[in-house]
Design a protein around this motif. Structure first.
Motif, mmCIF file in Angstrom:
data_model
loop_
_atom_site.group_PDB
_atom_site.id
_atom_site.type_symbol
_atom_site.label_atom_id
_atom_site.label_comp_id
_atom_site.label_asym_id
_atom_site.label_seq_id
_atom_site.Cartn_x
_atom_site.Cartn_y
_atom_site.Cartn_z
ATOM 1 N N HIS A 72 45.471 -2.485 -56.562
ATOM 2 C CA HIS A 72 46.435 -0.801 -57.271
ATOM 3 C C HIS A 72 46.789 -0.129 -55.545
ATOM 4 O O HIS A 72 45.543 -0.024 -54.692
ATOM 5 C CB HIS A 72 46.107 0.689 -58.042
ATOM 6 N N ALA A 73 48.255 0.575 -55.146
ATOM 7 C CA ALA A 73 48.914 0.151 -54.336
ATOM 8 C C ALA A 73 47.801 2.018 -54.162
ATOM 9 O O ALA A 73 47.939 2.386 -55.102
ATOM 10 C CB ALA A 73 50.141 0.535 -54.414
ATOM 11 N N GLY A 74 47.909 2.164 -52.726
ATOM 12 C CA GLY A 74 47.086 3.218 -52.499
ATOM 13 C C GLY A 74 45.663 3.042 -52.521
ATOM 14 O O GLY A 74 44.641 4.439 -52.560
ATOM 15 N N SER A 75 45.102 2.528 -52.677
ATOM 16 C CA SER A 75 43.677 1.990 -53.488
ATOM 17 C C SER A 75 42.297 2.295 -52.425
ATOM 18 O O SER A 75 41.599 2.266 -52.452
ATOM 19 C CB SER A 75 43.080 0.910 -55.085
ATOM 20 N N GLY A 76 43.363 2.026 -51.238
ATOM 21 C CA GLY A 76 41.613 1.554 -49.700
ATOM 22 C C GLY A 76 41.770 0.447 -49.242
ATOM 23 O O GLY A 76 40.722 -0.116 -48.491
ATOM 24 N N LYS A 77 43.435 -0.798 -50.163
ATOM 25 C CA LYS A 77 42.613 -2.300 -49.956
ATOM 26 C C LYS A 77 42.864 -2.975 -48.356
ATOM 27 O O LYS A 77 42.079 -3.079 -47.621
ATOM 28 C CB LYS A 77 43.708 -3.314 -50.278
ATOM 29 N N SER A 78 44.120 -1.767 -47.342
ATOM 30 C CA SER A 78 43.557 -2.525 -46.358
ATOM 31 C C SER A 78 43.013 -1.740 -45.324
ATOM 32 O O SER A 78 42.415 -3.068 -44.274
ATOM 33 C CB SER A 78 45.315 -1.814 -45.348
ATOM 34 N N THR A 79 42.445 -0.597 -44.690
ATOM 35 C CA THR A 79 41.155 0.127 -44.623
ATOM 36 C C THR A 79 39.637 -0.752 -44.876
ATOM 37 O O THR A 79 39.105 -1.201 -43.912
ATOM 38 C CB THR A 79 40.842 0.688 -44.969
ATOM 39 N N PHE A 80 39.700 -0.746 -46.702
ATOM 40 C CA PHE A 80 38.508 -2.297 -46.714
ATOM 41 C C PHE A 80 38.292 -4.154 -46.154
ATOM 42 O O PHE A 80 37.897 -4.159 -45.370
ATOM 43 C CB PHE A 80 38.375 -2.367 -48.594
ATOM 44 N N ALA A 81 39.919 -3.752 -45.675
ATOM 45 C CA ALA A 81 39.967 -5.905 -45.649
ATOM 46 C C ALA A 81 39.463 -5.933 -43.440
ATOM 47 O O ALA A 81 39.588 -5.997 -43.087
ATOM 48 C CB ALA A 81 41.255 -6.191 -45.698
ATOM 49 N N ASP A 82 40.324 -3.897 -43.306
ATOM 50 C CA ASP A 82 40.184 -4.167 -41.978
ATOM 51 C C ASP A 82 38.890 -4.389 -41.261
ATOM 52 O O ASP A 82 38.373 -4.565 -40.291
ATOM 53 C CB ASP A 82 41.054 -3.135 -41.570
ATOM 54 N N GLY A 108 36.034 -10.391 -36.916
ATOM 55 C CA GLY A 108 38.233 -10.848 -36.498
ATOM 56 C C GLY A 108 38.609 -11.336 -37.088
ATOM 57 O O GLY A 108 39.207 -12.485 -36.963
ATOM 58 N N ALA A 109 37.872 -11.260 -38.689
ATOM 59 C CA ALA A 109 39.269 -12.352 -39.420
ATOM 60 C C ALA A 109 39.838 -12.344 -39.321
ATOM 61 O O ALA A 109 40.758 -11.038 -39.520
ATOM 62 C CB ALA A 109 38.277 -12.901 -40.332
ATOM 63 N N PRO A 110 41.716 -13.639 -39.608
ATOM 64 C CA PRO A 110 42.711 -12.685 -39.487
ATOM 65 C C PRO A 110 43.140 -12.258 -41.204
ATOM 66 O O PRO A 110 42.072 -12.711 -41.839
ATOM 67 C CB PRO A 110 43.422 -14.119 -39.498
ATOM 68 N N VAL A 111 43.781 -11.242 -40.823
ATOM 69 C CA VAL A 111 44.011 -10.803 -41.749
ATOM 70 C C VAL A 111 45.834 -11.059 -42.593
ATOM 71 O O VAL A 111 46.566 -10.113 -41.605
ATOM 72 C CB VAL A 111 43.674 -8.795 -42.003
ATOM 73 N N ARG A 120 55.545 -14.865 -37.110
ATOM 74 C CA ARG A 120 53.834 -14.767 -36.272
ATOM 75 C C ARG A 120 53.258 -16.262 -36.887
ATOM 76 O O ARG A 120 53.464 -16.441 -37.951
ATOM 77 C CB ARG A 120 53.129 -13.196 -37.264
ATOM 78 N N LEU A 121 52.137 -15.604 -35.900
ATOM 79 C CA LEU A 121 50.613 -17.147 -36.686
ATOM 80 C C LEU A 121 49.415 -16.735 -36.880
ATOM 81 O O LEU A 121 49.041 -15.895 -37.246
ATOM 82 C CB LEU A 121 50.528 -18.136 -35.225
ATOM 83 N N LEU A 122 49.308 -17.743 -38.180
ATOM 84 C CA LEU A 122 47.942 -17.279 -38.312
ATOM 85 C C LEU A 122 46.693 -18.212 -38.845
ATOM 86 O O LEU A 122 47.589 -18.861 -39.418
ATOM 87 C CB LEU A 122 48.204 -16.712 -39.980
ATOM 88 N N PRO A 123 46.110 -18.833 -38.361
ATOM 89 C CA PRO A 123 44.976 -20.128 -37.639
ATOM 90 C C PRO A 123 44.268 -19.781 -38.990
ATOM 91 O O PRO A 123 43.176 -19.685 -39.791
ATOM 92 C CB PRO A 123 44.200 -19.215 -36.370
ATOM 93 N N PRO A 124 43.945 -21.092 -38.972
ATOM 94 C CA PRO A 124 42.880 -21.785 -40.361
ATOM 95 C C PRO A 124 41.383 -21.762 -39.758
ATOM 96 O O PRO A 124 40.911 -22.289 -39.518
ATOM 97 C CB PRO A 124 43.876 -23.134 -39.956
ATOM 98 N N ALA A 125 41.139 -20.160 -40.044
ATOM 99 C CA ALA A 125 39.652 -19.664 -39.344
ATOM 100 C C ALA A 125 38.866 -19.745 -40.393
ATOM 101 O O ALA A 125 39.423 -20.369 -41.357
ATOM 102 C CB ALA A 125 39.990 -18.262 -38.707
ATOM 103 N N PRO A 126 37.856 -19.791 -40.155
ATOM 104 C CA PRO A 126 36.729 -20.385 -41.167
ATOM 105 C C PRO A 126 37.397 -19.216 -42.349
ATOM 106 O O PRO A 126 36.825 -19.151 -43.800
ATOM 107 C CB PRO A 126 35.629 -19.741 -40.284
ATOM 108 N N ALA A 127 37.276 -17.921 -42.009
ATOM 109 C CA ALA A 127 37.878 -17.126 -43.435
ATOM 110 C C ALA A 127 38.826 -16.338 -42.627
ATOM 111 O O ALA A 127 39.151 -16.340 -41.757
ATOM 112 C CB ALA A 127 36.527 -15.469 -43.183
ATOM 113 N N VAL A 128 40.062 -16.125 -44.857
ATOM 114 C CA VAL A 128 41.165 -15.730 -43.970
ATOM 115 C C VAL A 128 40.588 -14.692 -44.981
ATOM 116 O O VAL A 128 40.967 -15.013 -46.476
ATOM 117 C CB VAL A 128 42.343 -16.602 -43.812
ATOM 118 N N LEU A 129 41.645 -13.303 -44.355
ATOM 119 C CA LEU A 129 41.582 -12.958 -45.728
ATOM 120 C C LEU A 129 43.012 -12.590 -46.050
ATOM 121 O O LEU A 129 44.076 -11.973 -45.587
ATOM 122 C CB LEU A 129 41.286 -11.424 -44.808
ATOM 123 N N LEU A 130 43.533 -12.256 -47.581
ATOM 124 C CA LEU A 130 44.852 -12.102 -47.985
ATOM 125 C C LEU A 130 44.705 -10.165 -49.032
ATOM 126 O O LEU A 130 44.304 -10.411 -49.815
ATOM 127 C CB LEU A 130 45.040 -12.922 -48.915
#
Length: 215
Positions: free
Chosen positions: A27-37, A45-48, A97-107
């Protein structure tokens, strides 16, 4: 434990061309961005990709086609994705913006685990904070000037998850604690093994130094 989680994710087979696409929904406000970072740092340094950059005022949840053409199709082909982030203040798209095909990418974002995206995800993580509590945190974060937006957003989010719930399909549930996170298996998978044990425990503490008050 962050390193162990990152290592477990990198052991997964690629899911979108050469990329392991990891969805972080909630849900919005649940802390997704902080956890993903934090998970991004543990992954070296996986792209987000923040879905706030893909949604717009007019398309809070109707952005799947644009995400597929700008991001998923290039990544499947092993190419860098090129997407235009939306400016919520100017109400227009910004410079690409560019998003490289890294081994892991976070959506990361509300709707990252929607049905159209799940076939492209290596794993789906759900921030397990109830809607009402998440929305209260989000409203406190954004202030009174965003009250009207939040009134509309809550109705839109409630309708989205009623049609297309993500939590039942999550492989991993994350609860934020005062000094870190607690991870537990979701309904669809027992996919994480930490260390050399033969079976993963039902819950795993994911500790981080300090605490970010911003959800």
């Amino acid at each position: 434990m962050s390193e162990a989680l990152a290592a477990a994710l990198l052991r997964l087979p690629p899911s979108c061309g050469p990329v392991r696409l990891i969805g972080v929904d909630g849900h919005a406000g649940s802390g997704k961005s902080t956890f993903a970072d934090r998970l991004s740092r543990a992954l070296g340094g996986a792209p987000v990709l923040h879905l706030d950059d893909v949604a717009t005022h007019e398309e809070l949840f109707s952005w799947t086609g644009r995400l597929a053409s700008q991001v998923l199709e290039p990544l499947r082909a092993g190419r860098a994705a090129r997407y235009a982030p939306y400016d919520w203040t100017a109400r227009r798209f910004g410079a690409p913006r560019l998003l490289p095909p890294a081994p892991a990418v976070l959506l990361e974002g509300v709707g990252a685990g929607r049905r159209e995206l799940r076939p492209h995800l290596a794993r789906l993580i759900w921030m397990d904070l109830p809607a009402e509590e998440s929305w209260r945190r989000g409203r406190r974060r954004d202030g009174e000037e965003q009250r009207a937006f939040w009134d509309g957003w809550e109705a839109a989010e409630r309708a989205h998850f009623a049609r297309d719930p993500s939590r039942p399909h999550a492989h991993l549930l994350v609860r934020q604690l005062g000094s870190g996170y607690r991870l537990s298996e979701g309904a669809t998978s027992t996919f994480l093994t930490f260390g050399d044990e033969s079976s993963a425990p039902r819950e795993h503490p994911f500790q981080h130094p300090g605490h970010d008050a911003r959800p």
